[in-house]
Design a protein around this motif. Structure first.
Motif, mmCIF file in Angstrom:
data_model
loop_
_atom_site.group_PDB
_atom_site.id
_atom_site.type_symbol
_atom_site.label_atom_id
_atom_site.label_comp_id
_atom_site.label_asym_id
_atom_site.label_seq_id
_atom_site.Cartn_x
_atom_site.Cartn_y
_atom_site.Cartn_z
ATOM 1 N N ASN A 101 0.853 -1.190 0.000
ATOM 2 C CA ASN A 101 0.000 0.000 0.000
ATOM 3 C C ASN A 101 0.886 1.234 0.000
ATOM 4 O O ASN A 101 1.566 1.521 0.980
ATOM 5 N N LEU A 102 0.889 1.942 -1.137
ATOM 6 C CA LEU A 102 1.691 3.154 -1.272
ATOM 7 C C LEU A 102 0.785 4.373 -1.464
ATOM 8 O O LEU A 102 1.154 5.347 -2.116
ATOM 9 N N THR A 103 -0.381 4.333 -0.872
ATOM 10 C CA THR A 103 -1.322 5.440 -1.008
ATOM 11 C C THR A 103 -0.699 6.745 -0.517
ATOM 12 O O THR A 103 -0.186 6.825 0.593
ATOM 13 N N GLY A 104 -0.710 7.747 -1.393
ATOM 14 C CA GLY A 104 -0.241 9.075 -1.002
ATOM 15 C C GLY A 104 1.246 9.191 -0.745
ATOM 16 O O GLY A 104 1.684 10.165 -0.129
ATOM 17 N N VAL A 131 -1.164 -0.694 -4.297
ATOM 18 C CA VAL A 131 -2.059 0.467 -4.265
ATOM 19 C C VAL A 131 -1.214 1.730 -4.244
ATOM 20 O O VAL A 131 -0.425 1.952 -3.327
ATOM 21 N N LEU A 132 -1.356 2.561 -5.285
ATOM 22 C CA LEU A 132 -0.593 3.798 -5.387
ATOM 23 C C LEU A 132 -1.519 4.986 -5.636
ATOM 24 O O LEU A 132 -1.153 5.955 -6.292
ATOM 25 N N THR A 133 -2.722 4.927 -5.092
ATOM 26 C CA THR A 133 -3.666 6.020 -5.291
ATOM 27 C C THR A 133 -3.107 7.316 -4.705
ATOM 28 O O THR A 133 -2.515 7.316 -3.626
ATOM 29 N N LEU A 134 -3.264 8.402 -5.469
ATOM 30 C CA LEU A 134 -2.830 9.731 -5.037
ATOM 31 C C LEU A 134 -1.321 9.815 -4.770
ATOM 32 O O LEU A 134 -0.853 10.745 -4.108
ATOM 33 N N ALA A 135 -0.556 8.850 -5.284
ATOM 34 C CA ALA A 135 0.890 8.867 -5.072
ATOM 35 C C ALA A 135 1.527 10.018 -5.852
ATOM 36 O O ALA A 135 1.133 10.319 -6.981
ATOM 37 N N HIS A 136 2.507 10.678 -5.229
ATOM 38 C CA HIS A 136 3.252 11.759 -5.880
ATOM 39 C C HIS A 136 4.552 11.171 -6.419
ATOM 40 O O HIS A 136 5.536 11.028 -5.693
ATOM 41 N N LEU A 137 4.549 10.815 -7.715
ATOM 42 C CA LEU A 137 5.685 10.124 -8.318
ATOM 43 C C LEU A 137 6.186 10.856 -9.555
ATOM 44 O O LEU A 137 6.619 10.239 -10.529
ATOM 45 N N GLU A 138 6.145 12.173 -9.498
ATOM 46 C CA GLU A 138 6.664 12.968 -10.608
ATOM 47 C C GLU A 138 8.147 12.659 -10.806
ATOM 48 O O GLU A 138 8.918 12.587 -9.848
ATOM 49 N N ASN A 151 -3.195 -0.201 -8.604
ATOM 50 C CA ASN A 151 -4.170 0.887 -8.517
ATOM 51 C C ASN A 151 -3.418 2.205 -8.462
ATOM 52 O O ASN A 151 -2.851 2.572 -7.434
ATOM 53 N N LEU A 152 -3.408 2.915 -9.582
ATOM 54 C CA LEU A 152 -2.711 4.194 -9.705
ATOM 55 C C LEU A 152 -3.716 5.339 -9.866
ATOM 56 O O LEU A 152 -3.405 6.365 -10.456
ATOM 57 N N ARG A 153 -4.870 5.156 -9.312
ATOM 58 C CA ARG A 153 -5.943 6.157 -9.459
ATOM 59 C C ARG A 153 -5.475 7.518 -8.943
ATOM 60 O O ARG A 153 -4.991 7.655 -7.823
ATOM 61 N N GLU A 154 -5.566 8.521 -9.809
ATOM 62 C CA GLU A 154 -5.215 9.910 -9.494
ATOM 63 C C GLU A 154 -3.754 10.072 -9.055
ATOM 64 O O GLU A 154 -3.412 11.032 -8.355
ATOM 65 N N ASN A 171 -5.246 0.307 -12.926
ATOM 66 C CA ASN A 171 -6.247 1.363 -12.794
ATOM 67 C C ASN A 171 -5.520 2.703 -12.790
ATOM 68 O O ASN A 171 -4.875 3.066 -11.811
ATOM 69 N N LEU A 172 -5.635 3.425 -13.905
ATOM 70 C CA LEU A 172 -4.980 4.721 -14.053
ATOM 71 C C LEU A 172 -5.996 5.852 -14.131
ATOM 72 O O LEU A 172 -5.691 6.949 -14.599
ATOM 73 N N VAL A 173 -7.198 5.603 -13.650
ATOM 74 C CA VAL A 173 -8.268 6.603 -13.740
ATOM 75 C C VAL A 173 -7.825 7.909 -13.069
ATOM 76 O O VAL A 173 -7.401 7.926 -11.911
#
Length: 243
Positions: A101-104, A131-138, A151-154, A171-173
């Motif tokens: 879980n890498l959320t955020g 899970v990488l939702t909302l992850a900051h990976l610029e 899950n890369l949502r947002e 999931n790249l939504v």
């Protein structure tokens, strides 16, 4: 081991820290190669510049941990919880993050490798079902990474290196792929609805025209993918990237 422990400059390479309570511990700069940290509690731990190469962190709780410039090459992080962890400059190449879980998570750019900017190195990492939702990976280096069913949502993947990455069923939504390089990436059945991309985004060979067909301009040289369902939705033919 007491929560918030300060372990100074001691080496913990090969240490047995199974189920250890290291909440808020100061592990800054320690050598912890091959350490056994399965199910360890590392919430809010200071792991800046820590060497965790090939460490066993399966099921570890790394929520809000500071892993800035940490070295985790080949580490085992299956089902680990890295919610809102700081990963700027961390090297997780070839790490196993299956189901993690890498959320955020936050990985800020500002470092260079071979004159190329990067924020975190995840090249060759296994992020299957992660899970990488909302992850900051610029500017993240994710080339050859396995992101199948992730899950890369947002997620913010601006200018990320996704060359030859496996994104089947991902999931790249709502993700931001502006300036990202997806050359050779596999996107079979990936959900790309509302993905933002730019003129600088590099899609897999023969995919750019298809993506433009599914997208509408939103200004500033950026586009947003329309439709619903997976990467082939709304097309008269299945979307199969050509590597």
């Amino acid at each position: 081991m007491a929560a918030g422990a300060d372990l100074g400059a001691h080496s913990l390479s090969n240490a047995d820290l199974l189920n250890a309570d290291l909440t808020g511990a100061n592990l800054h700069g320690l050598a912890m190669r091959h350490a056994l940290l399965t199910n360890a509690d590392l919430r809010n731990a200071d792991l800046r510049n820590t060497d965790l190469a090939e460490a066993a962190l399966t099921g570890a709780n790394l929520t809000h941990a500071n892993l800035t410039n940490a070295y985790l090459r080949g580490a085992f992080l299956r089902t680990a919880d890295l919610t809102r962890a700081e990963l700027s400059g961390a090297n997780l190449s070839n790490a196993d993050l299956t189901g993690a879980n890498l959320t955020g998570v936050i990985a800020l750019p500002g470092r260079t490798q071979g004159n190329l900017p990067y924020s975190v190195i995840l090249s060759g990492a296994n992020l299957n079902v992660a899970v990488l939702t909302l992850a900051h990976l610029e500017h993240a280096d994710l080339h050859n990474a396995n992101l199948a069913t992730a899950n890369l949502r947002e997620a913010n993947l601006r200018k990320a290196n996704l060359v030859n990455a496996r994104l089947a069923h991902a999931n790249l939504v709502g993700a931001n792929l502006s300036g990202a390089d997806l050359t050779g990436a596999t996107l079979d059945h990936a959900d790309l609805v509302d993905v933002t991309w730019s003129e600088q985004t590099r899609w897999p060979q023969d995919l750019a025209a298809v993506m433009r067909e599914r997208s509408v301009p939103i200004g500033g040289g950026q586009w947003q993918v329309q439709g619903s369902g997976n990467s082939g939705a709304g097309l008269e033919f299945p979307l199969v990237p050509v590597s």
